[in-house]
Scaffold this motif. Structure first.
Motif: not given
Ligand SMILES: CC(C)(COP(=O)(O)OP(=O)(O)OC[C@H]1O[C@@H](n2cnc3c(N)ncnc32)[C@H](O)[C@@H]1OP(=O)(O)O)[C@@H](O)C(=O)NCCC(=O)NCCSC(=O)CC(=O)CCCCCCCCCCCCC(=O)O
Ligand SMILES: NC(=O)C1=CN([C@@H]2O[C@H](COP(=O)(O)OP(=O)(O)OC[C@H]3O[C@@H](n4cnc5c(N)ncnc54)[C@H](O)[C@@H]3O)[C@@H](O)[C@H]2O)C=CC1
Length: 719
Positions: A628-651
């Motif tokens: 949520f901090h990352i979304l608030d900071d605008g580092i990720a454009a949306g929750p999908e970006d975070i979720d794709v990162i976690y599903v495809s890179g972090y198991g």
């Protein structure tokens, strides 16, 4: 919709029209019902061909419809009507025949495929099973073992494999529709009874029970809690053991459970999220559809250690010419051998020639003068990287994109050391780089949209799930990992064991818990970072004050293990013990448990009982909170970006959709309440302090995840 034409005088040609993949929307299903009826009732029509427009047969059911009130004719009777027809119906398969698309084709009496077509029943990857008769017809057509393999994995097969398996009757290199029309004419008037798959018995299979038991065991192991693969096995078992009508009833029952499950929602969310991240946008307003990538024909990799080798392989496998530069002669020779081996093994797996000639090795950075893009992968040292970037700026032709694979250094700082900061982006690969799906494309305030577009396009070409993210410490993935790991350490201090924490996380669906993962990647990696941050102190101090560093709670447990030379698998000891250095099987280590006991005693900590729920809440909610901090900071454009990162890179288990989707499923108010609860208990842990975005979303009524983007924009405009 579906279009109807009469061709070659007596063939009714039905063309599915629903771009881009001719998905079976309500309108398409209605179109098929109407046009099939029309063809069958036309006395001039002797046979029928079904094809799809724009070189694709059908991508299956319209997944977007699953979350709405489904209207229109249902698939099962529609396919049944085709199979029962008294005129031959031929499927002309180009592009893809997937899911409901293949089920439609299986209802046809014959199937002709183009040699480049791909077929499959991928429903399992959407949390479903092939419930338009696919689970019952495919085993009858190709036998139980092959059908189990296809249906439980969802893998796509080539036309050649489909022919070999007996899914298609003919493969053509020419115009598929023309071939199907010719074929349809040749079979007009023949008896159709043997062509109706639902009337076939399943091919005999010796020791059916043993086969299903073995497959079920394998599937349970690899499913990591996903329910669809198990339902797929049960459906195929019904095909193998029950008459068709009863098998269909079982298929319906199983689908009814899956269809409304949270797992199906999560997996379908992942499907669309993976596509959504390709439509990247930057806070500057630059976006994917207005930013033109530069062509990349020739690339360079600087530094051929662990990462550089994998990156070279990934680039060469996309057909690019690669200049691979390494200063150390011994490293260069070893890298050459390793890269050739990886290329050969990869090519063997794909049945193609290895791209060995595509890589040119050099010890001299001057060799990269005419490349279009460079990826730097030298040691994680800002001074060294700055020097390399300055050399590259001097050597490369104007306009060459300079990318860094740094995992933690400041991309903006590196960019600012070059004369053309707009040409600099991060391309953060994950180890092993030729295998791992994830690529974070890191842009800074000065990165040009064209540079981002080029890196994103190159990532896509390499088959990576490429996500554009802003520049900050750890980018998205590692930044969120930090509180997750810290909570795991704190739990050990409070009484948990590595086994308990890992078991909770593995039962949740991670392939490895945090401590097994740490042993695999090496405890020394984090130790080096903590040392760099000035957090590591000699391990003699005790009491609470020794565990407060830089004003916040700190656990030196990882540092103490490193001081003992316990770096994980590579040294044969870490949070677990291993038979020898490099072994993979983690075993309970009595030393570690007495060490934990002594540590708690030294620091006056009293071990308490910790359950799986607390492990999950503290580790996962801390990670989500950072999201949520990352979304608030605008580092990720949306929750999908975070979720794709976690599903495809972090198991993160795909059937749980990613951390932000999981938070949405649990309920934002609940996540907030639990964070507040833990924050009260641990006030010296800032990452348990709920993010203000989370608070504001809850205050605004906890909108569903697809509305977060809108809500965040609104909340930011109110600030
Ligand atoms: C087809 C592809 C291989 C093409 O790939 P590519 O060219 O790379 O393009 P993409 O970028 O992937 O896609 C382009 C664009 O299209 C969108 N899209 C793709 N496929 C679909 C689709 N099937 N539906 C909707 N939209 C689709 C995609 O999202 C892109 O758009 P964007 O997102 O805007 O960028 C590739 O696309 C692919 O692999 N597609 C998916 C294939 C697939 O998985 N198909 C299976 C679908 S599920 C299915 O078919 C199941 C069934 O048929 C069963 C039907 C039964 C349903 C009945 C429900 C009954 C409910 C039971 C309750 C019982 C109650 C009771 O009885 O009590
Ligand atoms: N190892 C990992 O899991 C990951 C590492 N990274 C990042 O990738 C980068 C490389 O990491 P590793 O491959 O693990 O390092 P490594 O230590 O395995 O390899 C670095 C290589 O760079 C070479 N090198 C040093 N200076 C050079 C120069 N001036 N010119 C050419 N070659 C030079 C070294 O000889 C060595 O072979 C680092 O920035 C790291 O943070 C990113 C993601 C994951």
């Amino acid at each position: 919709m579906a279009e109807y034409n009469r061709v070659s005088e007596c063939v009714g040609l039905i063309t599915l029209r629903n771009p881009p993949v001719n998905a079976l929307s309500a309108a398409v299903r209605q179109g098929i019902v109407d046009t099939v009826q029309r063809a069958l009732s036309d006395p001039n029509v002797k046979s029928v061909v079904i094809c799809g427009q724009n070189g694709i047969f059908c991508g299956g059911a319209d997944i977007k419809e699953f979350r709405s009130n489904m209207t229109g004719p249902p698939l099962i009777p529609m396919i049944h009507a085709i199979e029962s027809a008294n005129k031959p119906v031929v499927a002309a398969i180009e592009g893809s025949a997937l899911g409901g698309g293949l089920e439609l084709a299986l209802g046809c009496h014959y199937r002709i495929a183009h040699s480049k077509a791909r077929l499959g029943l991928p429903e399992v990857s959407l949390g479903l099973l092939p419930a338009a008769g696919g689970s019952q017809r495919l085993p009858r057509l190709i036998g139980v073992p092959a059908a189990l393999n296809l249906i439980t994995t969802g893998r796509h097969v080539t036309a050649a494999e489909a022919l070999q398996l007996g899914i298609v009757d003919q493969v053509t290199d020419h115009n598929t529709v023309a071939a199907a029309v010719k074929f349809a004419l040749s079979v007009a008037g023949r008896s159709l009874d043997p062509r109706r798959i639902s009337t076939h018995p399943c091919p005999q299979q010796p020791d059916l029970d043993a086969l299903f038991e073995e497959v079920m065991q394998k599937v349970r192991q690899s499913a990591r809690g996903a329910i669809a693969p198990i339902a797929c096995v049960q459906a195929v078992r019904a095909a193998a053991t029950l008459p068709y009508a009863q098998g269909m009833e079982r298929e319906r029952e199983l689908m009814a459970t899956l269809f409304t499950s949270g797992q199906a929602r999560a997996l379908q969310y992942c499907f669309f999220a993976e596509r959504a991240v390709g439509r990247w946008r930057m806070p500057s307003g630059a976006r994917w559809d207005t930013s033109k990538p530069r062509p990349v024909h020739k690339a360079a990799v600087i530094g051929l250690g662990t990462m550089g080798r994998g990156i070279t392989v990934a680039l060469a496998q996309t057909g690019l010419s690669v200049i691979a530069v390494e200063t150390q002669e011994k490293q260069l020779m070893e890298a050459k051998q390793a890269i050739s081996g990886m290329l050969e093994r990869g090519a063997k797996g794909r049945g193609v020639a290895p791209a060995l000639d595509g890589v040119i090795y050099s010890q001299n950075i001057q060799a990269v003068a005419d490349v279009d893009l460079v990826i730097e992968a030298v040691f994680e040292d800002i001074a060294l990287k700055t020097k390399v970037f300055q050399q590259l700026s001097a050597v490369c032709k104007p306009g060459t994109l300079l990318c860094t694979n740094t995992s933690a250094l400041d991309v903006d700082q590196l960019a600012s050391e070059t004369p053309n900061p707009e040409l600099v982006v991060g391309m953060h690969f994950f180890a092993p780089a030729h295998v791992m799906k994830l690529l974070e494309v890191v842009y800074g305030p000065r990165s040009s949209p064209q540079a981002v577009a080029t890196a994103m396009q190159l990532g896509k070409k390499m088959g990576k799930a490429s996500v554009a993210v802003g520049n900050c410490r750890g980018f998205v993935g590692n930044r969120m990992l930090k509180p997750y790991i810290e909570e795991a350490f704190f739990l050990l201090e409070e009484g948990a064991t590595p086994e308990l924490v890992d078991q909770a996380l593995e039962e949740f669906g991670f392939p490895m818990g945090v401590f097994r993962m740490s042993d695999l990647s090496g405890l020394d990696v984090g130790w080096r970072v903590r040392k760099g941050d000035g957090l590591v102190e000699p391990g003699t101090a005790s009491g609470r004050s020794a565990r407060i560093r830089q004003g916040r709670r700190y656990s030196p447990l990882g540092d103490l293990l490193c001081e003992e030379g316990r770096f994980g698998q590579k040294t044969g000891r870490g949070w677990y013990q291993y038979d020898k250095p490099g072994s993979r099987v983690a075993r309970f280590d009595p030393w570690l448990h007495s060490f934990l006991g002594a540590y708690r005693a030294q620091h006056g900590l009293v071990a308490r009982r910790i359950d799986h729920q607390e492990v999950l809440e503290r580790c996962l909610y801390a990670l989500i909170n950072e999201g949520f901090h990352i979304l608030d900071d605008g580092i990720a454009a949306g929750p999908e970006d975070i979720d794709v990162i976690y599903v495809s890179g972090y198991g993160w288990p795909r059937h749980r959709g990613g951390p932000m989707f999981y938070a949405n499923m649990v309920g934002l108010a609940k996540v907030l309440e639990r964070l507040e609860h833990y924050q009260q208990l641990h006030p010296e842990v800032p990452h348990l302090q709920p993010s203000s975005l989370l608070r504001r979303l809850v205050a605004s009524g906890s909108p569903p995840i697809h509305k977060w983007g809108e809500a965040i924009k609104k909340l930011h405009s109110q600030l």
